[in-house]
Write a protein that holds these residues in place. Structure first.
Motif, PDB file in Angstrom:
ATOM      1  N   PRO A 157      23.592 -23.908   7.199  1.00 27.38           N
ATOM      2  CA  PRO A 157      22.124 -24.318   6.893  1.00 27.38           C
ATOM      3  C   PRO A 157      22.241 -25.433   5.754  1.00 27.38           C
ATOM      4  O   PRO A 157      23.086 -25.506   4.730  1.00 27.38           O
ATOM      5  CB  PRO A 157      21.446 -23.106   6.287  1.00 27.38           C
ATOM      6  N   LEU A 158      21.293 -26.465   5.679  1.00 25.72           N
ATOM      7  CA  LEU A 158      21.190 -27.220   4.800  1.00 25.72           C
ATOM      8  C   LEU A 158      20.478 -26.599   3.616  1.00 25.72           C
ATOM      9  O   LEU A 158      20.788 -27.073   2.257  1.00 25.72           O
ATOM     10  CB  LEU A 158      20.051 -28.549   5.073  1.00 25.72           C
ATOM     11  N   LEU A 159      19.847 -25.644   3.861  1.00 25.33           N
ATOM     12  CA  LEU A 159      18.932 -24.983   2.860  1.00 25.33           C
ATOM     13  C   LEU A 159      19.055 -23.460   2.757  1.00 25.33           C
ATOM     14  O   LEU A 159      19.000 -22.930   3.797  1.00 25.33           O
ATOM     15  CB  LEU A 159      17.458 -25.343   2.664  1.00 25.33           C
ATOM     16  N   LEU A 160      19.431 -22.891   1.633  1.00 26.83           N
ATOM     17  CA  LEU A 160      19.643 -21.336   1.453  1.00 26.83           C
ATOM     18  C   LEU A 160      18.327 -21.149   0.654  1.00 26.83           C
ATOM     19  O   LEU A 160      18.202 -21.342  -0.421  1.00 26.83           O
ATOM     20  CB  LEU A 160      20.719 -20.913   1.014  1.00 26.83           C
ATOM     21  N   ILE A 161      17.475 -19.986   1.210  1.00 23.47           N
ATOM     22  CA  ILE A 161      16.490 -19.532   0.390  1.00 23.47           C
ATOM     23  C   ILE A 161      16.685 -18.059   0.082  1.00 23.47           C
ATOM     24  O   ILE A 161      16.760 -17.387   1.184  1.00 23.47           O
ATOM     25  CB  ILE A 161      14.825 -19.634   1.164  1.00 23.47           C
ATOM     26  N   ALA A 162      16.922 -17.827  -1.069  1.00 25.74           N
ATOM     27  CA  ALA A 162      16.814 -16.220  -1.335  1.00 25.74           C
ATOM     28  C   ALA A 162      15.688 -15.757  -1.940  1.00 25.74           C
ATOM     29  O   ALA A 162      15.250 -16.154  -3.209  1.00 25.74           O
ATOM     30  CB  ALA A 162      18.080 -16.207  -2.122  1.00 25.74           C
ATOM     31  N   ASP A 163      15.053 -14.660  -1.295  1.00 21.49           N
ATOM     32  CA  ASP A 163      13.813 -14.063  -1.772  1.00 21.49           C
ATOM     33  C   ASP A 163      14.138 -12.771  -2.580  1.00 21.49           C
ATOM     34  O   ASP A 163      14.460 -11.873  -1.883  1.00 21.49           O
ATOM     35  CB  ASP A 163      12.668 -14.063  -0.720  1.00 21.49           C
ATOM     36  N   GLU A 164      13.896 -13.153  -3.793  1.00 23.35           N
ATOM     37  CA  GLU A 164      14.503 -11.957  -4.821  1.00 23.35           C
ATOM     38  C   GLU A 164      15.748 -11.186  -4.368  1.00 23.35           C
ATOM     39  O   GLU A 164      15.718  -9.920  -4.012  1.00 23.35           O
ATOM     40  CB  GLU A 164      13.495 -11.007  -4.728  1.00 23.35           C
ATOM     41  N   PRO A 165      16.936 -11.833  -4.363  1.00 22.69           N
ATOM     42  CA  PRO A 165      17.928 -11.369  -3.642  1.00 22.69           C
ATOM     43  C   PRO A 165      18.687 -10.368  -4.694  1.00 22.69           C
ATOM     44  O   PRO A 165      19.623  -9.490  -3.942  1.00 22.69           O
ATOM     45  CB  PRO A 165      18.880 -12.462  -3.425  1.00 22.69           C
ATOM     46  N   THR A 166      18.284 -10.195  -5.841  1.00 21.04           N
ATOM     47  CA  THR A 166      18.982  -9.257  -6.932  1.00 21.04           C
ATOM     48  C   THR A 166      18.042  -8.069  -7.059  1.00 21.04           C
ATOM     49  O   THR A 166      18.241  -7.416  -7.905  1.00 21.04           O
ATOM     50  CB  THR A 166      19.589  -9.673  -7.978  1.00 21.04           C
ATOM     51  N   GLY A 167      16.672  -8.071  -6.233  1.00 24.31           N
ATOM     52  CA  GLY A 167      15.753  -7.476  -6.784  1.00 24.31           C
ATOM     53  C   GLY A 167      16.100  -5.626  -6.627  1.00 24.31           C
ATOM     54  O   GLY A 167      15.643  -4.820  -7.506  1.00 24.31           O
ATOM     55  N   ASN A 168      17.074  -5.398  -5.685  1.00 26.61           N
ATOM     56  CA  ASN A 168      17.344  -4.028  -5.361  1.00 26.61           C
ATOM     57  C   ASN A 168      19.025  -3.468  -6.115  1.00 26.61           C
ATOM     58  O   ASN A 168      19.233  -2.718  -5.668  1.00 26.61           O
ATOM     59  CB  ASN A 168      17.308  -3.721  -3.916  1.00 26.61           C
ATOM     60  N   LEU A 169      19.300  -4.614  -6.905  1.00 24.26           N
ATOM     61  CA  LEU A 169      20.496  -4.432  -7.343  1.00 24.26           C
ATOM     62  C   LEU A 169      20.837  -4.347  -9.030  1.00 24.26           C
ATOM     63  O   LEU A 169      19.917  -4.867  -9.559  1.00 24.26           O
ATOM     64  CB  LEU A 169      21.573  -5.587  -7.043  1.00 24.26           C
ATOM     65  N   ASP A 170      21.708  -3.457  -9.492  1.00 29.30           N
ATOM     66  CA  ASP A 170      22.007  -3.432 -10.715  1.00 29.30           C
ATOM     67  C   ASP A 170      22.509  -4.692 -11.447  1.00 29.30           C
ATOM     68  O   ASP A 170      22.686  -5.636 -10.736  1.00 29.30           O
ATOM     69  CB  ASP A 170      22.901  -2.064 -11.263  1.00 29.30           C
ATOM     70  N   MET A 171      22.653  -4.881 -12.671  1.00 27.89           N
ATOM     71  CA  MET A 171      22.850  -6.098 -13.375  1.00 27.89           C
ATOM     72  C   MET A 171      24.222  -6.535 -13.120  1.00 27.89           C
ATOM     73  O   MET A 171      24.485  -7.886 -12.783  1.00 27.89           O
ATOM     74  CB  MET A 171      22.831  -5.941 -14.827  1.00 27.89           C
ATOM     75  N   ASP A 172      25.273  -5.920 -13.108  1.00 26.18           N
ATOM     76  CA  ASP A 172      26.632  -6.356 -12.949  1.00 26.18           C
ATOM     77  C   ASP A 172      26.615  -6.888 -11.365  1.00 26.18           C
ATOM     78  O   ASP A 172      27.197  -7.994 -11.113  1.00 26.18           O
ATOM     79  CB  ASP A 172      27.623  -5.184 -12.926  1.00 26.18           C
ATOM     80  N   THR A 173      26.050  -6.303 -10.624  1.00 25.38           N
ATOM     81  CA  THR A 173      26.127  -6.645  -9.073  1.00 25.38           C
ATOM     82  C   THR A 173      25.389  -7.809  -8.949  1.00 25.38           C
ATOM     83  O   THR A 173      25.744  -8.719  -8.077  1.00 25.38           O
ATOM     84  CB  THR A 173      25.681  -5.447  -8.034  1.00 25.38           C
ATOM     85  N   SER A 174      24.090  -7.935  -9.694  1.00 25.51           N
ATOM     86  CA  SER A 174      23.277  -9.155  -9.609  1.00 25.51           C
ATOM     87  C   SER A 174      24.097 -10.385  -9.982  1.00 25.51           C
ATOM     88  O   SER A 174      24.172 -11.345  -9.407  1.00 25.51           O
ATOM     89  CB  SER A 174      22.020  -9.083 -10.506  1.00 25.51           C
TER      90      SER A 174
END
Lengths: 227, 293
Positions: A157-174
């Motif tokens: 894609p030309l554009l990648l939209i990430a909507d709260e991609p780390t919302g369900n993850l811990d800090m290290d994983t984020s």
């Protein structure tokens, strides 16, 4: 110019004013954080980019094409140029890692040879080599999000939209996911990431668009805006 | 080719994954088509019976005794010229008496001796092309000179037509209602199948799938379920109807049941097709709501 918003407003049928006279320009190759409290209009803005919602007023252009006036039959073409990453991953539980990713290529009618080649490529890119035949529920949250990112990338894609991609993850994983997104951006894909996580944005030196009550509260790189 | 294979494999996967729902839809379609088929067979048989009743209708035109041979021939021609007449048959006084006599046993009762001069009039037996025109044609014949009475079962015939018209209307309404009920039931079961996959549909749409790409597997599923259910129903119906025809031909032989293999095959094939169409309609009704992403 990849994306342009001109005086865009959105009022939902229940009377909720989600966006109020927003104007924005996003260049190719940018990495943008979209921030703001709940109800600020982040989700509406993202939904408009993929034409899930249309503005009540104003114009939106993606690659110089108005997506407001776009016919229903043209929407799939727009969406094939935009990769979406979701907070809840939206993976198909009954499909393996490889199948979840190739699913996105099947949907756009790719042939099996291209599909195999590209899927192997993106699986390596997101660091899931060796997990191709696992099912999502056999993997950690971070790994599941990597599948989501691979799926979003597979159609180049030309554009990648990430909507709260780390919302369900811990800090290290984020942080790992952030590194992956930066890497994708460095390779040329424009990235828009909606997030609540200030700590991820703070040291990024990227452009931050702050939304508040449906308007652009501030827009600039770190140091120019306060978050 | 690749895409077609994908559509079929998705359909089969969905049928296997939702086994309970598949069985529910299949039995719904079977029951619907079975009832629909029974109603169609009933209607067609009733229609045939009605047609037979109607085509038996004839008019007896009694003429005055004063008419000579030429007058009679002339009257016969005039009747024939009336539009809508199918056949005209002259029955002389003697033929009429002979016919009446044949109803009695000649040895026990000699009509000629008893009544002396033949009191029966000359008459014409007239049939109309369309049974429904009988009352109106009878009126026209009655106006002709030399005719003194036209008999066609006045009153009875009108009542028969009234009844047959209602039988036809009611059976059509019944079939339409049953078909609508079948579409509704199929739509509901297919909607459940689609609902269980709404996340996948939403995702497909966001990735850039066209509406048709999403629709095809569901359509194939709908058509497959519709026609498989119909096939089951047709087999049951054919077995049931075959048994019924065999039994009725010996007991109530005067009711004509269709037993023409070609005609029956056409009905069964139509029902099979109706199953596929119903499956398709059910899918259209259920699917569009989920495509609006």
């Amino acid at each position: 110019m990849l994306v342009q918003f001109y005086n865009v407003s959105k009022v939902y049928s229940n009377g909720v004013k989600a966006l109020n006279d927003i104007s924005l320009k996003i260049d190719r190759g940018e990495f943008i954080f979209l921030m703001g409290p709940s109800g600020a209009g982040k989700s509406t803005l993202v939904k408009m980019l993929i034409r899930e919602e249309v503005p009540t007023r104003g114009q939106i252009f993606v690659t110089s094409r108005s997506i407001v006036r776009m016919k229903r039959s043209e929407i799939p073409v727009l969406r094939r140029n935009i990769g979406m990453v979701f907070q809840d991953f939206k993976l198909l539980e009954n499909k393996t890692v490889a199948e979840n990713i190739s699913f996105a290529m099947k949907v756009v009618g790719a042939n099996s040879h291209d599909m195999r080649q590209r899927v192997t490529e993106v699986i390596a890119m997101v660091g899931l080599k060796g997990r191709e035949d696992s099912f999502p529920n056999q993997l950690s949250g971070g790994e599941q999000q990597r599948i989501g990112i691979a799926r979003a990338l597979v159609n180049r894609p030309l554009l990648l939209i990430a909507d709260e991609p780390t919302g369900n993850l811990d800090m290290d994983t984020s942080l790992e996911i952030m590194e992956l997104l930066y890497d994708i951006n460095r390779k040329g894909t424009t990235v828009i990431m909606a997030t609540h996580a200030r700590e991820l944005v703070k040291n990024s030196y990227k452009r931050v668009i702050m939304l508040d009550a449906g308007t652009v509260y501030s827009d600039g790189s770190l140091g120019e805006v306060s978050i | 080719m690749n895409t077609m294979r994908y559509f079929f494999s998705e359909t089969l996967k969905s049928l296997r994954r939702n086994q309970l729902l598949t069985i529910a839809t299949l039995s719904t379609v079977t029951i619907c088509i079975l009832i629909l088929g029974a109603a169609v067979l009933l209607t067609i048989n009733a229609g045939k019976f009605i047609n037979q009743l109607e085509s038996d209708l004839e008019m007896m035109v009694f003429v005055e005794d004063s008419l000579d041979k030429n007058d009679l021939a002339d009257l016969g021609r005039k009747i024939k010229q009336i539009p809508g007449i199918k056949s005209v048959q002259f029955i002389s006084k003697d033929q009429a008496l002979a016919k009446l006599q044949s109803k009695f046993d000649a040895k026990q009762y000699d009509l000629k001796k008893t009544v002396g001069d033949n009191p029966l009039p000359n008459s014409f037996k007239v049939k109309a092309k369309k049974p429904r025109d009988v009352p109106q044609i009878a009126k026209q014949i009655f106006k002709l000179e030399g005719v003194y009475k036209v008999n066609y079962g006045q009153g009875m015939v009108e009542r028969l037509f009234h009844i047959t018209r209602w039988v036809r209307i009611i059976s059509i309404i019944l079939i339409v209602l049953l078909a609508m009920g079948a579409v509704f039931l199929i739509a509901t079961t297919i909607r459940l199948a689609i609902f269980s996959r709404r996340k996948e549909i939403y995702l497909m749409k966001l990735i850039g799938a066209t509406d048709w790409f999403v629709r095809w597997p569901f359509f194939i599923e709908g058509i497959l379920l519709g026609s498989m259910g119909a096939l089951l129903a047709v087999i049951l119906l054919a077995l049931g109807y075959g048994t019924l025809v065999n039994n009725m031909q010996t007991t109530v032989f005067f009711i004509p049941l269709i037993n023409n293999q070609k005609e029956l095959l056409e009905i069964y094939l139509s029902l099979f097709g109706a199953g596929a169409v119903l499956g398709c309609l059910g899918t259209i009704i259920s699917l569009n709501r989920f495509l609006d992403v």
